[in-house]
Design a protein around this motif. Structure first.
Motif, PDB file in Angstrom:
ATOM      1  N   ASP A 265      -9.598  13.194 -10.783  1.00  0.00           N
ATOM      2  CA  ASP A 265      -8.403  13.126 -11.615  1.00  0.00           C
ATOM      3  C   ASP A 265      -7.214  13.520 -10.757  1.00  0.00           C
ATOM      4  OD1 ASP A 265      -6.318  13.734 -13.632  1.00  0.00           O
ATOM      5  OD2 ASP A 265      -7.975  13.485 -15.050  1.00  0.00           O
ATOM      6  N   ASP A 266      -6.138  12.734 -10.815  1.00  0.00           N
ATOM      7  CA  ASP A 266      -4.992  13.028  -9.947  1.00  0.00           C
ATOM      8  C   ASP A 266      -4.105  14.151 -10.488  1.00  0.00           C
ATOM      9  OD1 ASP A 266      -4.122  11.452 -12.071  1.00  0.00           O
ATOM     10  OD2 ASP A 266      -2.464  10.612 -10.926  1.00  0.00           O
ATOM     11  N   ASP A 267      -4.348  14.584 -11.711  1.00  0.00           N
ATOM     12  CA  ASP A 267      -3.606  15.706 -12.285  1.00  0.00           C
ATOM     13  C   ASP A 267      -4.349  17.000 -11.939  1.00  0.00           C
ATOM     14  OD1 ASP A 267      -2.687  17.767 -14.057  1.00  0.00           O
ATOM     15  OD2 ASP A 267      -1.842  16.217 -15.364  1.00  0.00           O
ATOM     16  N   SER A 268      -3.774  17.800 -11.060  1.00  0.00           N
ATOM     17  CA  SER A 268      -4.449  19.002 -10.577  1.00  0.00           C
ATOM     18  C   SER A 268      -4.764  19.990 -11.695  1.00  0.00           C
ATOM     19  CB  SER A 268      -3.611  19.691  -9.499  1.00  0.00           C
ATOM     20  OG  SER A 268      -2.345  20.071 -10.009  1.00  0.00           O
ATOM     21  N   LEU A 269      -3.878  20.070 -12.692  1.00  0.00           N
ATOM     22  CA  LEU A 269      -4.101  20.993 -13.796  1.00  0.00           C
ATOM     23  C   LEU A 269      -5.326  20.579 -14.610  1.00  0.00           C
ATOM     24  CD1 LEU A 269      -3.224  23.394 -15.497  1.00  0.00           C
ATOM     25  CD2 LEU A 269      -1.687  21.868 -16.765  1.00  0.00           C
ATOM     26  N   ILE A 270      -5.402  19.282 -14.929  1.00  0.00           N
ATOM     27  CA  ILE A 270      -6.549  18.778 -15.682  1.00  0.00           C
ATOM     28  C   ILE A 270      -7.817  18.905 -14.853  1.00  0.00           C
ATOM     29  CG2 ILE A 270      -7.614  16.696 -16.657  1.00  0.00           C
ATOM     30  CD1 ILE A 270      -4.841  15.836 -17.555  1.00  0.00           C
ATOM     31  N   ARG A 271      -7.707  18.568 -13.586  1.00  0.00           N
ATOM     32  CA  ARG A 271      -8.859  18.624 -12.681  1.00  0.00           C
ATOM     33  C   ARG A 271      -9.457  20.034 -12.632  1.00  0.00           C
ATOM     34  NH1 ARG A 271      -6.374  16.468  -8.602  1.00  0.00           N
ATOM     35  NH2 ARG A 271      -6.051  18.343  -7.341  1.00  0.00           N
ATOM     36  N   GLU A 272      -8.597  21.010 -12.435  1.00  0.00           N
ATOM     37  CA  GLU A 272      -9.074  22.386 -12.332  1.00  0.00           C
ATOM     38  C   GLU A 272      -9.527  22.930 -13.678  1.00  0.00           C
ATOM     39  OE1 GLU A 272      -9.659  23.985  -9.501  1.00  0.00           O
ATOM     40  OE2 GLU A 272      -9.081  22.074  -8.597  1.00  0.00           O
TER      41      GLU A 272
ATOM     42  N   THR B  62     -18.107  24.391 -15.641  1.00  0.00           N
ATOM     43  CA  THR B  62     -18.958  25.369 -14.949  1.00  0.00           C
ATOM     44  C   THR B  62     -19.450  26.464 -15.887  1.00  0.00           C
ATOM     45  OG1 THR B  62     -16.939  26.516 -14.210  1.00  0.00           O
ATOM     46  CG2 THR B  62     -17.986  25.015 -12.649  1.00  0.00           C
ATOM     47  N   MET B  63     -18.930  26.514 -17.109  1.00  0.00           N
ATOM     48  CA  MET B  63     -19.391  27.493 -18.090  1.00  0.00           C
ATOM     49  C   MET B  63     -20.753  27.108 -18.658  1.00  0.00           C
ATOM     50  SD  MET B  63     -15.788  28.115 -20.120  1.00  0.00           S
ATOM     51  CE  MET B  63     -16.542  29.206 -21.344  1.00  0.00           C
ATOM     52  N   TYR B  64     -21.180  25.869 -18.431  1.00  0.00           N
ATOM     53  CA  TYR B  64     -22.457  25.386 -18.950  1.00  0.00           C
ATOM     54  C   TYR B  64     -23.522  25.465 -17.851  1.00  0.00           C
ATOM     55  CZ  TYR B  64     -19.708  23.602 -22.860  1.00  0.00           C
ATOM     56  OH  TYR B  64     -18.872  23.498 -23.946  1.00  0.00           O
ATOM     57  N   ASP B  65     -24.649  26.084 -18.182  1.00  0.00           N
ATOM     58  CA  ASP B  65     -25.688  26.346 -17.187  1.00  0.00           C
ATOM     59  C   ASP B  65     -26.292  25.083 -16.586  1.00  0.00           C
ATOM     60  OD1 ASP B  65     -25.347  29.042 -17.575  1.00  0.00           O
ATOM     61  OD2 ASP B  65     -26.965  29.204 -19.058  1.00  0.00           O
ATOM     62  N   ASP B  66     -26.286  23.985 -17.345  1.00  0.00           N
ATOM     63  CA  ASP B  66     -26.942  22.772 -16.839  1.00  0.00           C
ATOM     64  C   ASP B  66     -25.963  21.841 -16.115  1.00  0.00           C
ATOM     65  OD1 ASP B  66     -25.591  22.162 -19.175  1.00  0.00           O
ATOM     66  OD2 ASP B  66     -27.014  20.615 -19.798  1.00  0.00           O
ATOM     67  N   ILE B  67     -24.752  22.307 -15.836  1.00  0.00           N
ATOM     68  CA  ILE B  67     -23.754  21.505 -15.129  1.00  0.00           C
ATOM     69  C   ILE B  67     -23.379  22.186 -13.817  1.00  0.00           C
ATOM     70  CG2 ILE B  67     -21.436  20.513 -15.182  1.00  0.00           C
ATOM     71  CD1 ILE B  67     -23.274  19.214 -17.195  1.00  0.00           C
ATOM     72  N   GLN B  68     -23.407  21.433 -12.733  1.00  0.00           N
ATOM     73  CA  GLN B  68     -22.971  21.941 -11.433  1.00  0.00           C
ATOM     74  C   GLN B  68     -21.873  21.029 -10.880  1.00  0.00           C
ATOM     75  OE1 GLN B  68     -26.026  22.046  -8.418  1.00  0.00           O
ATOM     76  NE2 GLN B  68     -24.681  22.931  -6.867  1.00  0.00           N
ATOM     77  N   ILE B  69     -20.682  21.544 -10.705  1.00  0.00           N
ATOM     78  CA  ILE B  69     -19.580  20.761 -10.168  1.00  0.00           C
ATOM     79  C   ILE B  69     -19.683  20.752  -8.647  1.00  0.00           C
ATOM     80  CG2 ILE B  69     -17.081  20.457 -10.055  1.00  0.00           C
ATOM     81  CD1 ILE B  69     -18.314  20.165 -12.857  1.00  0.00           C
ATOM     82  N   ILE B  70     -19.934  19.581  -8.088  1.00  0.00           N
ATOM     83  CA  ILE B  70     -20.087  19.451  -6.639  1.00  0.00           C
ATOM     84  C   ILE B  70     -18.727  19.387  -5.960  1.00  0.00           C
ATOM     85  CG2 ILE B  70     -21.060  18.066  -4.768  1.00  0.00           C
ATOM     86  CD1 ILE B  70     -23.089  19.496  -6.635  1.00  0.00           C
ATOM     87  N   ARG B  71     -17.807  18.631  -6.567  1.00  0.00           N
ATOM     88  CA  ARG B  71     -16.474  18.513  -5.981  1.00  0.00           C
ATOM     89  C   ARG B  71     -15.501  17.975  -7.020  1.00  0.00           C
ATOM     90  NH1 ARG B  71     -14.625  14.937  -0.708  1.00  0.00           N
ATOM     91  NH2 ARG B  71     -12.638  15.982  -0.378  1.00  0.00           N
ATOM     92  N   ALA B  72     -14.234  18.335  -6.872  1.00  0.00           N
ATOM     93  CA  ALA B  72     -13.165  17.795  -7.715  1.00  0.00           C
ATOM     94  C   ALA B  72     -12.145  17.142  -6.796  1.00  0.00           C
ATOM     95  CB  ALA B  72     -12.520  18.906  -8.530  1.00  0.00           C
ATOM     96  N   VAL B  73     -11.886  15.848  -6.997  1.00  0.00           N
ATOM     97  CA  VAL B  73     -11.020  15.082  -6.099  1.00  0.00           C
ATOM     98  C   VAL B  73      -9.882  14.438  -6.879  1.00  0.00           C
ATOM     99  CG1 VAL B  73     -12.935  14.641  -4.511  1.00  0.00           C
ATOM    100  CG2 VAL B  73     -12.425  12.992  -6.330  1.00  0.00           C
ATOM    101  N   GLU B  74      -8.903  13.875  -6.147  1.00  0.00           N
ATOM    102  CA  GLU B  74      -7.701  13.375  -6.815  1.00  0.00           C
ATOM    103  C   GLU B  74      -7.552  11.865  -6.831  1.00  0.00           C
ATOM    104  OE1 GLU B  74      -4.567  13.833  -3.078  1.00  0.00           O
ATOM    105  OE2 GLU B  74      -4.531  15.267  -4.740  1.00  0.00           O
ATOM    106  N   ASN B  75      -8.501  11.123  -6.269  1.00  0.00           N
ATOM    107  CA  ASN B  75      -8.410   9.663  -6.344  1.00  0.00           C
ATOM    108  C   ASN B  75      -9.786   9.019  -6.233  1.00  0.00           C
ATOM    109  OD1 ASN B  75      -8.954   8.909  -3.427  1.00  0.00           O
ATOM    110  ND2 ASN B  75      -7.136  10.189  -3.126  1.00  0.00           N
ATOM    111  N   GLY B  76      -9.836   7.725  -6.532  1.00  0.00           N
ATOM    112  CA  GLY B  76     -11.099   7.011  -6.539  1.00  0.00           C
ATOM    113  C   GLY B  76     -11.754   6.873  -5.190  1.00  0.00           C
ATOM    114  N   LEU B  77     -10.948   6.800  -4.139  1.00  0.00           N
ATOM    115  CA  LEU B  77     -11.515   6.667  -2.797  1.00  0.00           C
ATOM    116  C   LEU B  77     -12.259   7.935  -2.391  1.00  0.00           C
ATOM    117  CD1 LEU B  77     -11.804   4.796  -0.383  1.00  0.00           C
ATOM    118  CD2 LEU B  77      -9.692   5.761   0.552  1.00  0.00           C
ATOM    119  N   GLU B  78     -11.670   9.085  -2.703  1.00  0.00           N
ATOM    120  CA  GLU B  78     -12.345  10.354  -2.418  1.00  0.00           C
ATOM    121  C   GLU B  78     -13.609  10.484  -3.258  1.00  0.00           C
ATOM    122  OE1 GLU B  78      -9.458  13.403  -3.092  1.00  0.00           O
ATOM    123  OE2 GLU B  78      -8.644  13.272  -1.071  1.00  0.00           O
TER     124      GLU B  78
END
Length: 209
Positions: free
Chosen positions: A9-16, A23-39
């Motif tokens: 998501d290119d909106d840093s506030l929404i992304r973070e 990350t509050m959910y035990d069965d979810i692991q965030i590997i990375r948060a990026v700002e565009n489709g290429l990343e």
């Protein structure tokens, strides 16, 4: 084992914010948060990502085109999470292989449920999105399925999928197992040359099958 998720998501506030909430959910692991489709594509190629959450309007490579490239080059399942419900984004997102399309105004629990649903191999499109798809079909005609191609049960499966029912809901409606539903859908895809169940629904509504 936790579901490995990528956020794009290119909106840093929404992304973070999404990163903190998920990350509050035990069965979810965030590997990375990026700002565009290429990343997002680069990450899915280099990392083992189960589900990629993509916004549609992003720089460099937008989410809709990002879905196409990710599906083409990886085993990652894509879920579009956006504020935009424009016809073009919905149709192209589905066409490019998105397994889900939901809006950001959903509660965190519904977003989590969508991630889990897509991870399990099912699709999830909220009512407003399916309504948009139906509105796009201006010349809907009476549909006559060729019984030489489809069995009676397959016709029932197609009609249920077109109603927007999940595999579990189809199974409950027809009093068969969810595994049997999946087998029928595989057979229907093989007979039609389509790639996923959402295309079955769209083709049915258009009168193409």
């Amino acid at each position: 084992m936790a579901i490995r998720v990528l956020i794009a998501d290119d909106d840093s506030l929404i992304r973070e914010s999404l990163k903190i909430i998920l990350t509050m959910y035990d069965d979810i692991q965030i590997i990375r948060a990026v700002e565009n489709g290429l990343e997002a594509l680069d990450t899915c190629i280099k990392e083992e990502i189960d589900v990629a959450l993509l916004d549609v309007r992003m720089p460099v490579l937008n989410g809709v085109d990002g879905v196409r490239e990710i599906v083409k080059n990886t085993n990652t399942k894509c879920l579009i999470l956006t504020t935009f419900d424009e016809d073009e984004y919905i149709v192209n997102g589905i066409k490019n292989g998105a397994k889900g399309y939901i809006l950001k105004n959903n509660s965190p629990d519904k977003i989590i449920d969508a991630i889990r649903t897509v991870y399990k191999g099912n699709t999830v499109f909220q009512d407003v999105v399916m309504d948009k798809v139906k509105e796009l079909i201006d010349n809907k005609k009476e549909i006559k399925l060729d019984e030489r191609i489809f069995t009676t049960r397959e016709v029932e499966i197609i009609e249920a999928v077109a109603e927007g029912l999940s595999n579990k809901e189809v199974a409950q409606k027809l009093y068969i197992s969810e595994g049997t539903v999946k087998n029928y859908i595989t057979s229907i895809l093989d007979k039609t040359g389509l790639e996923h169940r959402t295309q079955i629904a769209i083709s049915y509504l258009k009168g193409n099958i």
